[in-house]
Design a protein around this motif. Structure first.
Motif, PDB file in Angstrom:
ATOM      1  N   ARG A 227       6.795  19.338   1.618  1.00  0.00           N
ATOM      2  CA  ARG A 227       5.978  18.536   2.622  1.00  0.00           C
ATOM      3  C   ARG A 227       6.833  17.198   2.906  1.00  0.00           C
ATOM      4  O   ARG A 227       7.259  16.327   1.922  1.00  0.00           O
ATOM      5  CB  ARG A 227       4.547  18.019   2.139  1.00  0.00           C
ATOM      6  N   TYR A 228       7.079  16.774   4.226  1.00  0.00           N
ATOM      7  CA  TYR A 228       7.903  15.826   4.634  1.00  0.00           C
ATOM      8  C   TYR A 228       7.110  14.596   4.930  1.00  0.00           C
ATOM      9  O   TYR A 228       7.886  13.581   5.564  1.00  0.00           O
ATOM     10  CB  TYR A 228       8.815  16.139   5.728  1.00  0.00           C
ATOM     11  N   ASN A 229       5.711  14.640   5.291  1.00  0.00           N
ATOM     12  CA  ASN A 229       5.052  13.540   5.903  1.00  0.00           C
ATOM     13  C   ASN A 229       3.688  13.791   5.348  1.00  0.00           C
ATOM     14  O   ASN A 229       2.647  13.866   6.382  1.00  0.00           O
ATOM     15  CB  ASN A 229       5.226  13.687   7.446  1.00  0.00           C
ATOM     16  N   ILE A 230       3.359  13.594   4.041  1.00  0.00           N
ATOM     17  CA  ILE A 230       1.923  13.820   3.557  1.00  0.00           C
ATOM     18  C   ILE A 230       1.167  12.543   4.011  1.00  0.00           C
ATOM     19  O   ILE A 230       1.437  11.331   3.786  1.00  0.00           O
ATOM     20  CB  ILE A 230       1.824  13.923   2.160  1.00  0.00           C
ATOM     21  N   ALA A 231      -0.162  12.723   4.407  1.00  0.00           N
ATOM     22  CA  ALA A 231      -0.940  11.473   5.049  1.00  0.00           C
ATOM     23  C   ALA A 231      -2.268  11.508   4.468  1.00  0.00           C
ATOM     24  O   ALA A 231      -2.887  12.908   3.915  1.00  0.00           O
ATOM     25  CB  ALA A 231      -1.281  11.885   6.668  1.00  0.00           C
ATOM     26  N   PRO A 232      -3.060  10.551   4.453  1.00  0.00           N
ATOM     27  CA  PRO A 232      -4.445  10.686   3.913  1.00  0.00           C
ATOM     28  C   PRO A 232      -5.148  11.681   4.421  1.00  0.00           C
ATOM     29  O   PRO A 232      -4.941  12.096   5.588  1.00  0.00           O
ATOM     30  CB  PRO A 232      -5.065   9.140   4.458  1.00  0.00           C
TER      31      PRO A 232
ATOM     32  N   ILE B  59       2.421  13.686  -7.603  1.00  0.00           N
ATOM     33  CA  ILE B  59       3.707  13.993  -7.626  1.00  0.00           C
ATOM     34  C   ILE B  59       4.340  13.538  -6.252  1.00  0.00           C
ATOM     35  O   ILE B  59       3.706  14.101  -5.308  1.00  0.00           O
ATOM     36  CB  ILE B  59       3.917  15.389  -7.933  1.00  0.00           C
ATOM     37  N   ALA B  60       5.592  13.016  -6.305  1.00  0.00           N
ATOM     38  CA  ALA B  60       6.355  12.639  -4.930  1.00  0.00           C
ATOM     39  C   ALA B  60       7.641  12.652  -5.117  1.00  0.00           C
ATOM     40  O   ALA B  60       8.062  12.684  -6.176  1.00  0.00           O
ATOM     41  CB  ALA B  60       5.783  11.283  -4.408  1.00  0.00           C
ATOM     42  N   ASP B  61       8.631  12.538  -4.300  1.00  0.00           N
ATOM     43  CA  ASP B  61       9.956  12.520  -4.525  1.00  0.00           C
ATOM     44  C   ASP B  61      10.385  11.360  -3.422  1.00  0.00           C
ATOM     45  O   ASP B  61      11.562  10.875  -3.317  1.00  0.00           O
ATOM     46  CB  ASP B  61      10.792  13.559  -4.004  1.00  0.00           C
ATOM     47  N   GLY B  62       9.477  10.576  -2.706  1.00  0.00           N
ATOM     48  CA  GLY B  62       9.563   9.570  -1.637  1.00  0.00           C
ATOM     49  C   GLY B  62       8.527   9.065  -1.116  1.00  0.00           C
ATOM     50  O   GLY B  62       7.308   9.719  -1.014  1.00  0.00           O
TER      51      GLY B  62
ATOM     52  N   MET C 237       0.811  -1.072   0.043  1.00  0.00           N
ATOM     53  CA  MET C 237       0.061  -0.043   0.022  1.00  0.00           C
ATOM     54  C   MET C 237       0.999   1.338  -0.086  1.00  0.00           C
ATOM     55  O   MET C 237       2.166   1.107   0.031  1.00  0.00           O
ATOM     56  CB  MET C 237      -0.853   0.069   1.407  1.00  0.00           C
ATOM     57  N   CYS C 238       0.218   2.350   0.098  1.00  0.00           N
ATOM     58  CA  CYS C 238       1.024   3.493   0.184  1.00  0.00           C
ATOM     59  C   CYS C 238       0.277   4.521   1.244  1.00  0.00           C
ATOM     60  O   CYS C 238      -0.884   4.772   0.759  1.00  0.00           O
ATOM     61  CB  CYS C 238       1.180   4.403  -1.234  1.00  0.00           C
ATOM     62  N   GLY C 239       0.720   4.754   2.184  1.00  0.00           N
ATOM     63  CA  GLY C 239      -0.052   5.564   3.181  1.00  0.00           C
ATOM     64  C   GLY C 239       0.702   6.701   3.615  1.00  0.00           C
ATOM     65  O   GLY C 239      -0.132   7.665   4.421  1.00  0.00           O
ATOM     66  N   ARG C 240       1.969   6.931   3.378  1.00  0.00           N
ATOM     67  CA  ARG C 240       2.642   8.337   3.652  1.00  0.00           C
ATOM     68  C   ARG C 240       3.706   8.612   2.525  1.00  0.00           C
ATOM     69  O   ARG C 240       4.202   7.409   1.890  1.00  0.00           O
ATOM     70  CB  ARG C 240       3.297   8.079   4.855  1.00  0.00           C
ATOM     71  N   PHE C 241       3.876   9.941   2.342  1.00  0.00           N
ATOM     72  CA  PHE C 241       4.753  10.249   0.996  1.00  0.00           C
ATOM     73  C   PHE C 241       5.302  11.429   1.427  1.00  0.00           C
ATOM     74  O   PHE C 241       4.633  12.464   2.249  1.00  0.00           O
ATOM     75  CB  PHE C 241       4.232   9.679  -0.335  1.00  0.00           C
ATOM     76  N   THR C 242       6.174  11.841   0.613  1.00  0.00           N
ATOM     77  CA  THR C 242       6.882  13.149   0.629  1.00  0.00           C
ATOM     78  C   THR C 242       6.546  13.808  -0.668  1.00  0.00           C
ATOM     79  O   THR C 242       6.700  13.452  -2.054  1.00  0.00           O
ATOM     80  CB  THR C 242       8.273  13.153   1.058  1.00  0.00           C
ATOM     81  N   LEU C 243       6.841  15.348  -0.545  1.00  0.00           N
ATOM     82  CA  LEU C 243       6.976  16.109  -1.970  1.00  0.00           C
ATOM     83  C   LEU C 243       7.970  17.403  -1.302  1.00  0.00           C
ATOM     84  O   LEU C 243       7.126  18.263  -0.772  1.00  0.00           O
ATOM     85  CB  LEU C 243       5.717  16.538  -2.650  1.00  0.00           C
ATOM     86  N   THR C 244       8.953  17.208  -1.485  1.00  0.00           N
ATOM     87  CA  THR C 244       9.927  18.414  -0.778  1.00  0.00           C
ATOM     88  C   THR C 244      10.394  19.342  -1.844  1.00  0.00           C
ATOM     89  O   THR C 244      11.130  20.205  -1.413  1.00  0.00           O
ATOM     90  CB  THR C 244      11.231  17.908   0.306  1.00  0.00           C
ATOM     91  N   ALA C 245      10.179  18.975  -3.088  1.00  0.00           N
ATOM     92  CA  ALA C 245      11.009  19.799  -4.310  1.00  0.00           C
ATOM     93  C   ALA C 245      10.419  21.210  -4.254  1.00  0.00           C
ATOM     94  O   ALA C 245       9.195  21.482  -4.024  1.00  0.00           O
ATOM     95  CB  ALA C 245      10.930  19.030  -5.356  1.00  0.00           C
ATOM     96  N   GLU C 246      11.232  22.029  -4.922  1.00  0.00           N
ATOM     97  CA  GLU C 246      10.705  23.439  -5.336  1.00  0.00           C
ATOM     98  C   GLU C 246       9.889  23.409  -6.486  1.00  0.00           C
ATOM     99  O   GLU C 246       9.901  22.373  -7.195  1.00  0.00           O
ATOM    100  CB  GLU C 246      12.042  24.261  -5.235  1.00  0.00           C
TER     101      GLU C 246
ATOM    102  N   GLU D 110      10.030  25.202  -9.203  1.00  0.00           N
ATOM    103  CA  GLU D 110      10.680  24.959 -10.522  1.00  0.00           C
ATOM    104  C   GLU D 110      11.027  23.591 -10.765  1.00  0.00           C
ATOM    105  O   GLU D 110      10.945  23.179 -11.975  1.00  0.00           O
ATOM    106  CB  GLU D 110      12.071  26.167 -10.553  1.00  0.00           C
ATOM    107  N   THR D 111      11.564  22.905  -9.941  1.00  0.00           N
ATOM    108  CA  THR D 111      11.870  21.469 -10.122  1.00  0.00           C
ATOM    109  C   THR D 111      10.605  20.719 -10.459  1.00  0.00           C
ATOM    110  O   THR D 111      10.659  19.930 -11.452  1.00  0.00           O
ATOM    111  CB  THR D 111      12.492  20.940  -8.950  1.00  0.00           C
ATOM    112  N   ILE D 112       9.654  20.850  -9.792  1.00  0.00           N
ATOM    113  CA  ILE D 112       8.119  20.361 -10.193  1.00  0.00           C
ATOM    114  C   ILE D 112       7.648  20.571 -11.554  1.00  0.00           C
ATOM    115  O   ILE D 112       7.374  19.442 -12.204  1.00  0.00           O
ATOM    116  CB  ILE D 112       7.219  20.401  -9.228  1.00  0.00           C
ATOM    117  N   LEU D 113       7.574  21.991 -11.799  1.00  0.00           N
ATOM    118  CA  LEU D 113       7.323  22.304 -13.332  1.00  0.00           C
ATOM    119  C   LEU D 113       8.210  21.663 -14.209  1.00  0.00           C
ATOM    120  O   LEU D 113       7.659  21.311 -15.328  1.00  0.00           O
ATOM    121  CB  LEU D 113       7.042  23.707 -13.236  1.00  0.00           C
TER     122      LEU D 113
END
Length: 220
Positions: free
Chosen positions: A30-35, A98-101, A1-10, A12-15
């Motif tokens: 965000r370092y701890n994205i939750a449901p 979108i995520a980075d981990g 499953m996927c229950g937590r993830f991160t998106l810490t990028a700036e 410009e990097t995302i776009l």
């Protein structure tokens, strides 16, 4: 499953990753994205990529109660075409998150150890998702999503039996194409390459959804 993830990028990097021009967007690392929280997502509308936020936890448009969303944070790719909660979105409303981990917990002798899992050569990645729009009794619209999962690859199977469907960068357009064929979609919902993934043990404090700090992804 996927229950937590991160998106810490700036921004410009995302776009840049999405090959999008600069567009107004509000997103802080965000370092701890939750449901039930907001996630950064993309859909395709009239052949154009649109980026924005969705609430994590799918509320089907026909649902009588929004509480169902907390139970629908993931959708199994093997049964997504048959499940009433997902089949309509699978046919017409696919998105990427979108995520980075992402985090997963591994059972050890002294309990469960959270691991932070990333891709070795990609600063960002896109998880396959579905979205829908629900309207409450006051006609307020809530836009929600779920993350698709698949069986674990040889790297992940030592951690958990499931993993999110991670799309290769050149497969994003195919996933988002509104009238995509079922065989093509099925071919995209496969485990990501095991040799391209890595995991590090991180603090157990990230188990608290309110703990959103760079410490969540620091190796211990």
């Amino acid at each position: 499953m996927c229950g937590r993830f991160t998106l810490t990028a700036e921004e410009e990097t995302i776009l840049s990753y999405l090959n999008l021009d600069h567009k107004p967007m509000t997103w802080k690392p965000r370092y701890n994205i939750a449901p039930t929280q907001s996630v950064l997502s993309c859909i395709k509308h009239q052949d154009a990529m649109r980026i924005g936020t969705l609430q994590w936890g799918l509320i089907p448009h026909w649902a009588k109660d929004s509480k169902i969303g907390s139970k629908l944070i993931n959708a199994r790719s093997e049964t997504v075409m048959q499940k009433p909660s997902f089949k309509n979105s699978f046919a017409r409303k696919r998105c990427i998150i979108i995520a980075d981990g992402f985090f997963e917990w591994k059972q050890n002798e002294d309990g469960k150890q959270p691991l932070y899992i990333t891709l070795k050569d990609q600063p960002l990645f896109a998880m396959a998702g579905l979205y829908d729009t629900w309207q409450d009794e006051h006609e307020k619209k809530i836009h929600t999503c779920t993350i698709l999962t698949t069986k674990a690859n040889t790297f992940m199977e030592h951690i958990h039996q499931r993993m999110p469907v991670i799309l290769k960068r050149n497969h994003i357009d195919s996933w988002l194409m509104p009238k995509q064929s079922i065989p093509t979609l099925q071919s995209l919902m496969q485990p990501y390459h095991a040799h391209e993934m890595r995991a590090i043990p991180v603090t157990k404090k990230m188990g608290n959804a309110a703990f959103d700090s760079p410490e969540c992804i620091q190796p211990i």
